[in-house]
Design a protein around this motif. Structure first.
Motif, PDB file in Angstrom:
ATOM      1  N   THR A 118       0.768  -1.105  -0.374  1.00 32.39           N
ATOM      2  CA  THR A 118       0.057  -0.382   0.713  1.00 32.39           C
ATOM      3  C   THR A 118       1.196   0.865   0.009  1.00 32.39           C
ATOM      4  OG1 THR A 118      -0.168   0.033   2.765  1.00 32.39           O
ATOM      5  CG2 THR A 118      -2.077  -1.079   1.754  1.00 32.39           C
ATOM      6  N   PRO A 119       0.942   1.644  -1.095  1.00 29.71           N
ATOM      7  CA  PRO A 119       2.683   3.104  -1.153  1.00 29.71           C
ATOM      8  C   PRO A 119       2.303   4.161  -0.487  1.00 29.71           C
ATOM      9  CG  PRO A 119       2.214   2.064  -3.057  1.00 29.71           C
ATOM     10  CD  PRO A 119       0.481   1.633  -2.794  1.00 29.71           C
ATOM     11  N   LYS A 120       0.953   4.477   0.106  1.00 29.17           N
ATOM     12  CA  LYS A 120       0.097   5.298   0.694  1.00 29.17           C
ATOM     13  C   LYS A 120       0.666   5.112   2.081  1.00 29.17           C
ATOM     14  CE  LYS A 120      -1.574   8.427  -2.969  1.00 29.17           C
ATOM     15  NZ  LYS A 120      -3.055   8.777  -3.056  1.00 29.17           N
ATOM     16  N   GLY A 121       0.759   4.170   2.110  1.00 26.06           N
ATOM     17  CA  GLY A 121       0.269   3.816   3.747  1.00 26.06           C
ATOM     18  C   GLY A 121      -1.152   3.504   4.578  1.00 26.06           C
ATOM     19  N   PRO A 126      -6.948   0.576  -1.416  1.00 24.81           N
ATOM     20  CA  PRO A 126      -6.262  -1.138  -2.189  1.00 24.81           C
ATOM     21  C   PRO A 126      -5.286  -1.465  -2.440  1.00 24.81           C
ATOM     22  CG  PRO A 126      -7.650   0.579  -3.828  1.00 24.81           C
ATOM     23  CD  PRO A 126      -7.810   0.913  -2.307  1.00 24.81           C
ATOM     24  N   SER A 127      -4.196  -2.643  -1.760  1.00 28.92           N
ATOM     25  CA  SER A 127      -3.309  -2.770  -2.319  1.00 28.92           C
ATOM     26  C   SER A 127      -2.848  -3.113  -3.286  1.00 28.92           C
ATOM     27  CB  SER A 127      -3.298  -4.242  -1.832  1.00 28.92           C
ATOM     28  OG  SER A 127      -3.299  -5.373  -2.110  1.00 28.92           O
ATOM     29  N   VAL A 128      -1.688  -2.879  -3.679  1.00 31.91           N
ATOM     30  CA  VAL A 128      -1.391  -3.110  -5.516  1.00 31.91           C
ATOM     31  C   VAL A 128       0.126  -4.207  -5.177  1.00 31.91           C
ATOM     32  CG1 VAL A 128      -2.076  -0.741  -6.561  1.00 31.91           C
ATOM     33  CG2 VAL A 128       0.497  -0.848  -5.456  1.00 31.91           C
ATOM     34  N   GLN A 129       0.060  -4.661  -6.279  1.00 25.83           N
ATOM     35  CA  GLN A 129       1.005  -6.173  -6.690  1.00 25.83           C
ATOM     36  C   GLN A 129       2.118  -4.780  -7.226  1.00 25.83           C
ATOM     37  OE1 GLN A 129       0.051  -9.178  -8.872  1.00 25.83           O
ATOM     38  NE2 GLN A 129      -0.926 -10.344  -6.863  1.00 25.83           N
ATOM     39  N   VAL A 130       3.490  -5.184  -6.584  1.00 23.84           N
ATOM     40  CA  VAL A 130       4.764  -4.457  -7.458  1.00 23.84           C
ATOM     41  C   VAL A 130       5.924  -6.086  -7.688  1.00 23.84           C
ATOM     42  CG1 VAL A 130       4.606  -1.731  -7.252  1.00 23.84           C
ATOM     43  CG2 VAL A 130       6.035  -4.016  -5.124  1.00 23.84           C
ATOM     44  N   TYR A 131       6.516  -5.967  -8.141  1.00 19.60           N
ATOM     45  CA  TYR A 131       8.105  -7.031  -8.324  1.00 19.60           C
ATOM     46  C   TYR A 131       8.839  -7.067  -7.288  1.00 19.60           C
ATOM     47  CZ  TYR A 131      11.227 -11.135  -9.627  1.00 19.60           C
ATOM     48  OH  TYR A 131      11.959 -11.171  -9.475  1.00 19.60           O
ATOM     49  N   THR A 160       2.042   4.217  -9.259  1.00 22.72           N
ATOM     50  CA  THR A 160       2.035   3.681  -7.724  1.00 22.72           C
ATOM     51  C   THR A 160       3.803   4.259  -8.037  1.00 22.72           C
ATOM     52  OG1 THR A 160       1.176   1.449  -8.159  1.00 22.72           O
ATOM     53  CG2 THR A 160       3.049   0.867  -7.071  1.00 22.72           C
ATOM     54  N   LEU A 161       4.530   4.410  -8.581  1.00 18.80           N
ATOM     55  CA  LEU A 161       6.150   5.171  -8.772  1.00 18.80           C
ATOM     56  C   LEU A 161       5.724   6.600  -7.708  1.00 18.80           C
ATOM     57  CD1 LEU A 161       8.810   4.911 -11.026  1.00 18.80           C
ATOM     58  CD2 LEU A 161       8.477   6.910  -9.831  1.00 18.80           C
ATOM     59  N   SER A 162       5.034   7.235  -8.002  1.00 18.98           N
ATOM     60  CA  SER A 162       4.874   8.306  -7.417  1.00 18.98           C
ATOM     61  C   SER A 162       4.041   7.937  -6.495  1.00 18.98           C
ATOM     62  CB  SER A 162       3.963   9.180  -8.780  1.00 18.98           C
ATOM     63  OG  SER A 162       3.639  10.384  -8.155  1.00 18.98           O
ATOM     64  N   ALA A 163       3.381   7.676  -5.693  1.00 20.59           N
ATOM     65  CA  ALA A 163       3.282   7.330  -4.410  1.00 20.59           C
ATOM     66  C   ALA A 163       4.259   7.094  -3.453  1.00 20.59           C
ATOM     67  CB  ALA A 163       2.132   6.481  -4.297  1.00 20.59           C
ATOM     68  N   LEU A 164       5.565   6.224  -4.172  1.00 18.09           N
ATOM     69  CA  LEU A 164       6.245   5.767  -3.663  1.00 18.09           C
ATOM     70  C   LEU A 164       7.037   6.831  -3.473  1.00 18.09           C
ATOM     71  CD1 LEU A 164       6.882   2.339  -4.990  1.00 18.09           C
ATOM     72  CD2 LEU A 164       5.772   2.422  -2.223  1.00 18.09           C
ATOM     73  N   HIS A 165       7.545   7.988  -4.185  1.00 21.93           N
ATOM     74  CA  HIS A 165       8.444   8.205  -4.824  1.00 21.93           C
ATOM     75  C   HIS A 165       7.771  10.068  -4.260  1.00 21.93           C
ATOM     76  CE1 HIS A 165      11.954  11.007  -6.581  1.00 21.93           C
ATOM     77  NE2 HIS A 165      11.449  10.986  -7.493  1.00 21.93           N
ATOM     78  N   TRP A 166       7.139  10.253  -4.098  1.00 24.41           N
ATOM     79  CA  TRP A 166       6.308  11.912  -3.100  1.00 24.41           C
ATOM     80  C   TRP A 166       5.644  11.359  -2.074  1.00 24.41           C
ATOM     81  CZ3 TRP A 166       7.658  16.455  -5.518  1.00 24.41           C
ATOM     82  CH2 TRP A 166       8.660  16.380  -7.199  1.00 24.41           C
ATOM     83  N   ASP A 167       5.696  12.329  -1.130  1.00 16.68           N
ATOM     84  CA  ASP A 167       4.881  12.815   0.282  1.00 16.68           C
ATOM     85  C   ASP A 167       4.630  14.201  -0.014  1.00 16.68           C
ATOM     86  OD1 ASP A 167       7.002  13.755   1.443  1.00 16.68           O
ATOM     87  OD2 ASP A 167       7.742  11.900   2.776  1.00 16.68           O
ATOM     88  N   LYS A 198       5.686  14.240 -10.351  1.00 15.98           N
ATOM     89  CA  LYS A 198       4.732  13.275  -9.835  1.00 15.98           C
ATOM     90  C   LYS A 198       3.614  13.140 -10.294  1.00 15.98           C
ATOM     91  CE  LYS A 198       1.961  14.424  -5.619  1.00 15.98           C
ATOM     92  NZ  LYS A 198       1.929  15.848  -4.756  1.00 15.98           N
ATOM     93  N   ASP A 199       3.392  13.611 -11.622  1.00 17.03           N
ATOM     94  CA  ASP A 199       2.322  13.822 -12.251  1.00 17.03           C
ATOM     95  C   ASP A 199       2.813  13.482 -13.512  1.00 17.03           C
ATOM     96  OD1 ASP A 199       1.063  14.702 -10.352  1.00 17.03           O
ATOM     97  OD2 ASP A 199       1.120  16.539 -10.411  1.00 17.03           O
TER      98      ASP A 199
END
Length: 280
Positions: A118-121, A126-131, A160-167, A198-199
């Protein structure tokens, strides 16, 4: 309370969104359920009393305070040839779904594969799948794959990358590792201080120090927007930049044909806590 993640899980279908009605899977009714053990709780630990779904299936839910490590709310088993099907999942302390691959590494995941995050915690998201590329060696764990040629249908969603990369405080710098394979050699290019927009169109904004033996080509992709079509990755018109298509990989400093390329990233903060000091 500490949480462990000692089990590698297979690829799972995405979780149903919360508050949406769940439709039980359609399973053909047969008489083999009569041959299966009635006390299924001996086969699965820490589950509530199973709920019958038709004549040959059961719905499994973890006991209070515990959760399936896959992040699912439930699992199903079916009676086949006198035995209940197995579930590649276990009930453990209810720790929630991890936010990224580094957290999974810290919880004990050491096998590479697909995991739910869950990238945003936010547990309501909803959860997402990543490798995740994981390893027993922590210095080589916690990597999230962006893409790899030959796996074009499995490109990481840039949202998903943006959510993990930006807060709320801005961008958290990334370390990007690029692995290139020819028929005889393996090359690597690693960059710190990578910042991606981010976008949309997810522009490559900054690239820091280069380390590796592949050559410093990714730097010339700065300013390029991310593509996931005929071209893959960050595309520019600079002839010194990398270019990836569905069938070719161009890395100008490598003279031989590159057959395969992999893109991974992990947070720079995590990288520097685990890696040798390669960036000077």
């Amino acid at each position: 309370m500490s949480c462990t993640y000692l089990h590698h899980l297979p690829t799972l279908s995405p979780l149903p969104r919360l508050h949406e009605p769940f439709i039980f899977p359609s399973v053909p009714v047969n008489n083999t359920a009569l041959l299966c053990p009635t006390n299924i709780t001996q086969q699965f630990t820490d589950i509530e009393e199973p709920v019958d779904v038709g004549a040959s299936s059961k719905y499994l839910k973890c006991q209070g305070g515990k959760k399936w490590l896959s992040g699912r709310d439930h699992n199903f088993v079916h009676c086949e040839d006198g035995a209940w099907t197995t579930v590649s999942d276990v009930c453990d302390k209810e720790c929630g779904v991890p936010i990224d691959c580094p957290v999974l590494s810290g919880m004990g995941a050491h096998l590479s594969g697909y995991y739910n995050i869950t990238p945003k915690g936010d547990p309501d998201e909803p959860s997402v799948q990543v490798y995740c590329r994981q390893s027993i060696a922590k210095a080589d764990s916690g990597w999230t794959r962006i893409f790899a040629t030959g796996l074009l249908g499995q490109v990481l969603d840039m949202i998903t990358l943006s959510a993990l990369h930006w807060d709320e405080n801005g961008a958290k710098p990334l370390v990007v590792q690029i692995n290139l394979h020819s028929s005889h050699e393996f090359y690597e290019a690693t960059y710190d201080d990578v910042i991606i927009g981010k976008d949309p169109p997810w522009t490559l904004l900054e690239v820091g120090t280069y380390h590796g033996d592949a050559g410093d080509c990714f730097r010339f992709n700065i300013g390029g927007s991310f593509h996931n079509d005929a071209d893959l990755g960050w595309v520019t018109n600079d002839t010194r930049a990398m270019r990836v298509t569905s069938t070719t990989v161009e890395w100008p400093t490598i003279e031989e044909e590159v057959q395969y390329i992999e893109f991974y990233f992990r947070p720079q903060e995590f990288d520097r806590s685990k890696s040798l000091p390669v960036f000077c």
